[in-house]
Design a protein around this motif. Structure first.
Motif, PDB file in Angstrom:
ATOM      1  N   ARG A   1       2.942  43.632  20.522  1.00  0.00           N
ATOM      2  CA  ARG A   1       4.272  43.539  21.118  1.00  0.00           C
ATOM      3  C   ARG A   1       5.333  43.143  20.103  1.00  0.00           C
ATOM      4  NH1 ARG A   1       3.197  40.674  26.887  1.00  0.00           N
ATOM      5  NH2 ARG A   1       5.319  39.991  26.527  1.00  0.00           N
ATOM      6  N   SER A   2       4.971  43.012  18.839  1.00  0.00           N
ATOM      7  CA  SER A   2       5.896  42.566  17.804  1.00  0.00           C
ATOM      8  C   SER A   2       6.169  43.675  16.803  1.00  0.00           C
ATOM      9  CB  SER A   2       5.314  41.350  17.069  1.00  0.00           C
ATOM     10  OG  SER A   2       5.041  40.297  17.965  1.00  0.00           O
ATOM     11  N   LEU A   3       7.335  43.636  16.172  1.00  0.00           N
ATOM     12  CA  LEU A   3       7.650  44.613  15.133  1.00  0.00           C
ATOM     13  C   LEU A   3       6.873  44.285  13.868  1.00  0.00           C
ATOM     14  CD1 LEU A   3      11.547  44.888  15.495  1.00  0.00           C
ATOM     15  CD2 LEU A   3       9.803  46.382  16.492  1.00  0.00           C
ATOM     16  N   PRO A   4       6.258  45.278  13.224  1.00  0.00           N
ATOM     17  CA  PRO A   4       5.618  45.031  11.931  1.00  0.00           C
ATOM     18  C   PRO A   4       6.639  44.509  10.921  1.00  0.00           C
ATOM     19  CG  PRO A   4       5.023  47.184  12.798  1.00  0.00           C
ATOM     20  CD  PRO A   4       6.130  46.666  13.664  1.00  0.00           C
ATOM     21  N   VAL A   5       6.152  43.786   9.938  1.00  0.00           N
ATOM     22  CA  VAL A   5       7.065  43.132   8.992  1.00  0.00           C
ATOM     23  C   VAL A   5       8.012  44.121   8.308  1.00  0.00           C
ATOM     24  CG1 VAL A   5       7.174  41.816   6.835  1.00  0.00           C
ATOM     25  CG2 VAL A   5       5.603  41.116   8.658  1.00  0.00           C
ATOM     26  N   PRO A   6       7.577  45.288   7.832  1.00  0.00           N
ATOM     27  CA  PRO A   6       8.539  46.211   7.208  1.00  0.00           C
ATOM     28  C   PRO A   6       9.652  46.661   8.161  1.00  0.00           C
ATOM     29  CG  PRO A   6       6.296  46.821   6.625  1.00  0.00           C
ATOM     30  CD  PRO A   6       6.188  45.787   7.716  1.00  0.00           C
ATOM     31  N   VAL A   7       9.315  46.883   9.435  1.00  0.00           N
ATOM     32  CA  VAL A   7      10.333  47.268  10.420  1.00  0.00           C
ATOM     33  C   VAL A   7      11.272  46.086  10.668  1.00  0.00           C
ATOM     34  CG1 VAL A   7      10.734  48.058  12.780  1.00  0.00           C
ATOM     35  CG2 VAL A   7       8.777  48.925  11.480  1.00  0.00           C
ATOM     36  N   LEU A   8      10.715  44.896  10.777  1.00  0.00           N
ATOM     37  CA  LEU A   8      11.535  43.703  10.983  1.00  0.00           C
ATOM     38  C   LEU A   8      12.474  43.479   9.804  1.00  0.00           C
ATOM     39  CD1 LEU A   8      12.138  41.270  12.778  1.00  0.00           C
ATOM     40  CD2 LEU A   8      10.273  40.052  11.623  1.00  0.00           C
ATOM     41  N   ALA A   9      12.017  43.766   8.589  1.00  0.00           N
ATOM     42  CA  ALA A   9      12.870  43.613   7.413  1.00  0.00           C
ATOM     43  C   ALA A   9      14.094  44.529   7.489  1.00  0.00           C
ATOM     44  CB  ALA A   9      12.070  43.899   6.146  1.00  0.00           C
ATOM     45  N   ALA A  10      13.879  45.778   7.915  1.00  0.00           N
ATOM     46  CA  ALA A  10      15.008  46.709   8.046  1.00  0.00           C
ATOM     47  C   ALA A  10      15.979  46.253   9.127  1.00  0.00           C
ATOM     48  CB  ALA A  10      14.483  48.112   8.356  1.00  0.00           C
TER      49      ALA A  10
ATOM     50  N   LEU B   1      19.834  36.045  17.968  1.00  0.00           N
ATOM     51  CA  LEU B   1      18.410  35.858  17.704  1.00  0.00           C
ATOM     52  C   LEU B   1      17.709  37.196  17.803  1.00  0.00           C
ATOM     53  CD1 LEU B   1      16.072  33.663  17.342  1.00  0.00           C
ATOM     54  CD2 LEU B   1      15.656  34.070  19.787  1.00  0.00           C
ATOM     55  N   ILE B   2      17.054  37.618  16.724  1.00  0.00           N
ATOM     56  CA  ILE B   2      16.225  38.818  16.700  1.00  0.00           C
ATOM     57  C   ILE B   2      14.812  38.402  17.089  1.00  0.00           C
ATOM     58  CG2 ILE B   2      15.184  40.548  15.190  1.00  0.00           C
ATOM     59  CD1 ILE B   2      17.785  40.400  13.513  1.00  0.00           C
ATOM     60  N   THR B   3      14.222  39.076  18.099  1.00  0.00           N
ATOM     61  CA  THR B   3      12.960  38.573  18.619  1.00  0.00           C
ATOM     62  C   THR B   3      12.210  39.618  19.433  1.00  0.00           C
ATOM     63  OG1 THR B   3      11.979  36.820  20.017  1.00  0.00           O
ATOM     64  CG2 THR B   3      14.131  37.678  20.675  1.00  0.00           C
ATOM     65  N   PRO B   4      10.869  39.549  19.448  1.00  0.00           N
ATOM     66  CA  PRO B   4      10.120  40.234  20.507  1.00  0.00           C
ATOM     67  C   PRO B   4      10.154  39.376  21.767  1.00  0.00           C
ATOM     68  CG  PRO B   4       8.601  39.177  18.984  1.00  0.00           C
ATOM     69  CD  PRO B   4       9.994  38.909  18.458  1.00  0.00           C
ATOM     70  N   ASP B   5       9.325  39.718  22.746  1.00  0.00           N
ATOM     71  CA  ASP B   5       9.243  38.950  23.988  1.00  0.00           C
ATOM     72  C   ASP B   5       8.479  37.653  23.700  1.00  0.00           C
ATOM     73  OD1 ASP B   5       9.026  37.989  26.531  1.00  0.00           O
ATOM     74  OD2 ASP B   5       7.823  39.633  27.314  1.00  0.00           O
ATOM     75  N   THR B   6       9.194  36.536  23.540  1.00  0.00           N
ATOM     76  CA  THR B   6       8.587  35.268  23.140  1.00  0.00           C
ATOM     77  C   THR B   6       9.220  34.109  23.896  1.00  0.00           C
ATOM     78  OG1 THR B   6      10.196  34.904  21.364  1.00  0.00           O
ATOM     79  CG2 THR B   6       8.172  36.099  20.782  1.00  0.00           C
ATOM     80  N   GLY B   7       8.569  32.959  23.823  1.00  0.00           N
ATOM     81  CA  GLY B   7       9.147  31.746  24.378  1.00  0.00           C
ATOM     82  C   GLY B   7      10.452  31.375  23.700  1.00  0.00           C
ATOM     83  N   ILE B   8      10.545  31.607  22.387  1.00  0.00           N
ATOM     84  CA  ILE B   8      11.789  31.288  21.673  1.00  0.00           C
ATOM     85  C   ILE B   8      12.931  32.145  22.203  1.00  0.00           C
ATOM     86  CG2 ILE B   8      12.909  31.173  19.416  1.00  0.00           C
ATOM     87  CD1 ILE B   8      10.203  30.667  18.156  1.00  0.00           C
ATOM     88  N   MET B   9      12.650  33.382  22.571  1.00  0.00           N
ATOM     89  CA  MET B   9      13.676  34.232  23.184  1.00  0.00           C
ATOM     90  C   MET B   9      14.223  33.587  24.455  1.00  0.00           C
ATOM     91  SD  MET B   9      13.237  38.013  24.908  1.00  0.00           S
ATOM     92  CE  MET B   9      12.455  37.292  26.356  1.00  0.00           C
ATOM     93  N   HIS B  10      13.347  33.079  25.304  1.00  0.00           N
ATOM     94  CA  HIS B  10      13.802  32.448  26.544  1.00  0.00           C
ATOM     95  C   HIS B  10      14.547  31.144  26.256  1.00  0.00           C
ATOM     96  CE1 HIS B  10      11.807  35.429  28.924  1.00  0.00           C
ATOM     97  NE2 HIS B  10      10.652  35.181  28.329  1.00  0.00           N
TER      98      HIS B  10
ATOM     99  N   VAL C   1      20.782  37.257  22.495  1.00  0.00           N
ATOM    100  CA  VAL C   1      19.456  37.737  22.134  1.00  0.00           C
ATOM    101  C   VAL C   1      19.515  39.220  21.809  1.00  0.00           C
ATOM    102  CG1 VAL C   1      17.138  38.196  23.034  1.00  0.00           C
ATOM    103  CG2 VAL C   1      18.218  35.980  23.459  1.00  0.00           C
ATOM    104  N   LEU C   2      18.851  39.595  20.716  1.00  0.00           N
ATOM    105  CA  LEU C   2      18.617  40.986  20.345  1.00  0.00           C
ATOM    106  C   LEU C   2      17.112  41.175  20.396  1.00  0.00           C
ATOM    107  CD1 LEU C   2      20.950  40.971  17.204  1.00  0.00           C
ATOM    108  CD2 LEU C   2      21.558  41.780  19.491  1.00  0.00           C
ATOM    109  N   ALA C   3      16.603  41.702  21.505  1.00  0.00           N
ATOM    110  CA  ALA C   3      15.167  41.714  21.755  1.00  0.00           C
ATOM    111  C   ALA C   3      14.599  43.116  21.618  1.00  0.00           C
ATOM    112  CB  ALA C   3      14.870  41.155  23.147  1.00  0.00           C
ATOM    113  N   PHE C   4      13.349  43.182  21.174  1.00  0.00           N
ATOM    114  CA  PHE C   4      12.661  44.447  20.961  1.00  0.00           C
ATOM    115  C   PHE C   4      11.368  44.409  21.759  1.00  0.00           C
ATOM    116  CE2 PHE C   4      15.462  43.521  17.518  1.00  0.00           C
ATOM    117  CZ  PHE C   4      16.128  44.722  17.290  1.00  0.00           C
ATOM    118  N   PHE C   5      11.296  45.269  22.785  1.00  0.00           N
ATOM    119  CA  PHE C   5      10.193  45.257  23.747  1.00  0.00           C
ATOM    120  C   PHE C   5       9.381  46.543  23.615  1.00  0.00           C
ATOM    121  CE2 PHE C   5      12.117  41.602  25.325  1.00  0.00           C
ATOM    122  CZ  PHE C   5      11.524  41.121  26.491  1.00  0.00           C
ATOM    123  N   LEU C   6       8.091  46.391  23.457  1.00  0.00           N
ATOM    124  CA  LEU C   6       7.210  47.544  23.385  1.00  0.00           C
ATOM    125  C   LEU C   6       5.839  47.144  23.889  1.00  0.00           C
ATOM    126  CD1 LEU C   6       5.934  48.108  19.755  1.00  0.00           C
ATOM    127  CD2 LEU C   6       7.466  46.226  20.287  1.00  0.00           C
TER     128      LEU C   6
END
Length: 424
Positions: free
Chosen positions: A177-186, A249-258, A267-272
């Motif tokens: 459910r998280s962006l891989p590090v290279p995608v997160l870097a971009a 905040l750049i984030t996947p679906d996490t407690g920190i997002m909430h 929040v700038l969230a990325f859900f997959l």
């Protein structure tokens, strides 16, 4: 003063997402909150008016946990609770509820042979069968365990930049459910440029420290020099301080997002993968979520992916970065097109609670989801206001398939025999 007990035995994010229910009960009396002991310091920060009961619920046999909890159970039995709200479909929390009269317990209560779900809780289980058309945020599901919860706009502040820079959550509990590090870097580099080079805070647990080092190596020197790696270096108060006041905040679906939504941080969230923004997206107005929208999504978290996580592909494309930059520049009226199988949503509120408005991409389930939301609103006897999603464009989109809400699926005859939230 009336006393209420809320049992919330799940994770960090679930504790934050119980906020609407807790705020509702705080408006009516004193709230007692039973949670896993490790979350007690955070609970005291989130809900300072509540009395926190630190329970031993996990990582040990149930009989040992119950032994540790006997002192707390004695306190509960000596307290005249007006109602008990069990938020978890859990054998452990349901066992704890056996010290109360059954009619006091809302949500999930013990019954001969298992756990009895309220009519409202049964609806959530039916929604889980067709998650692609589920419109119900978890915050609102728990809130409606109580009659007439506080208005949705009283839960979290409007999302606004706070001037303290950009936060980046390195990963969630489930790697898929998280962006891989290279995608997160971009993504980080794009946001850094759009926000004119703010300070950056990397957030996560000790488990994400290796990802933080890898991310830093992929970033240009100008970003490295502005970045603080806080992964594994904050306690609960330190994490709250690190998130409070961020510009985004750049984030996947996490407690920190909430937590960020709780504090009013955009929040700038990325859900997959198994994450669905309609179910567990950030609560409140003004958050943005990029949601993978393949036919197989959202999937089952516990099952292996037969498609090699194909829902990640749209997040690797340049259109996503242009869309992100557009949002950060406040140009949402002229959204760049997105790749296939990707949607951009902005969070809003209506009579039922948090609702998402489509900003870019296509939504084949729009009319079905709107029809389900209308059915939930009718079941709860909530007023329909002009502009609510079930009165607006979602139901009028000619290109979308016709609503299909079978009477024997979402609304069974038995559900209407008692007021919402009661047992039957």
């Amino acid at each position: 003063m009336a006393a209420f007990l809320v049992l919330q035995a799940a994770r960090f994010g679930d504790l934050v997402q119980s906020k609407r229910l807790i705020r509702t009960l705080e408006s009516r009396g004193r709230v007692h909150l039973g949670i896993e002991a490790g979350l007690a310091p955070l609970a005291r920060l989130l809900y300072p008016a509540a009395e926190i009961h630190a329970l031993h619920l996990h990582a040990q046999p149930q009989y040992q946990a119950l032994k540790h909890n006997r002192e707390i159970l004695a306190q509960w039995q000596a307290t005249d609770f007006q109602a008990v709200y069990n938020c978890n479909f859990s054998g452990m929390t349901t066992a704890l509820c056996r010290c109360f009269e059954p009619e006091l317990v809302h949500g999930y209560r013990p019954a001969p042979g298992g756990i009895l779900r309220s009519a409202w809780a049964r609806k959530a289980f039916r929604l889980s069968e067709r998650r692609a058309v589920s419109p119900l945020n978890l915050v609102d599901f728990w809130a409606h365990f109580a009659d007439s919860p506080v208005a949705a706009d009283q839960v979290n502040p409007q999302a606004r930049p706070g001037g303290q820079g950009l936060g980046v959550v390195l990963a969630g509990r489930e790697s898929r459910r998280s962006l891989p590090v290279p995608v997160l870097a971009a993504v980080l580099e794009t946001a850094f440029k759009a926000l004119d080079g703010p300070p950056v805070r990397l957030l996560g647990s000790k488990a994400e420290q290796a990802a933080a080092r890898k991310l830093l190596r992929l970033l240009p020197l100008r970003i490295q020099e502005r970045t603080r790696d806080l992964s594994g270096k904050t306690d609960w108060p330190g994490l709250v301080d690190a998130v409070r006041g961020l510009d985004a905040l750049i984030t996947p679906d996490t407690g920190i997002m909430h937590l960020a939504a709780h504090l009013g941080v955009p929040v700038l969230a990325f859900f997959l993968s198994s994450a669905s923004a309609h179910e567990t997206g950030p609560y409140g107005r003004g958050h943005f979520i990029w949601q993978a929208a393949r036919a197989c999504a959202p999937c089952l978290e516990s099952a292996p992916c037969p498609h090699a996580t194909a829902c990640l592909a749209p997040f690797r494309q340049s259109e996503l970065l242009r869309s992100l930059a557009t949002c950060l520049r406040g140009e949402t009226g002229s959204q760049a097109p997105l790749p296939d199988d990707l949607q951009l949503w902005q969070s809003d509120l209506d009579a039922l609670g948090c609702v998402l408005r489509l900003q870019a991409g296509s939504d084949p389930q729009a009319r079905q989801r709107a029809a389900v939301r209308a059915a939930l609103t009718e079941f709860l006897r909530l007023p329909k206001a002009a502009g609510d999603v079930f009165d607006a464009a979602a139901l009028q989109t000619e290109s979308a398939p016709a609503p299909a809400v079978p009477d024997d699926w979402l609304c069974q005859d038995l559900d209407w025999m008692l007021p919402p939230g009661r047992y039957c």
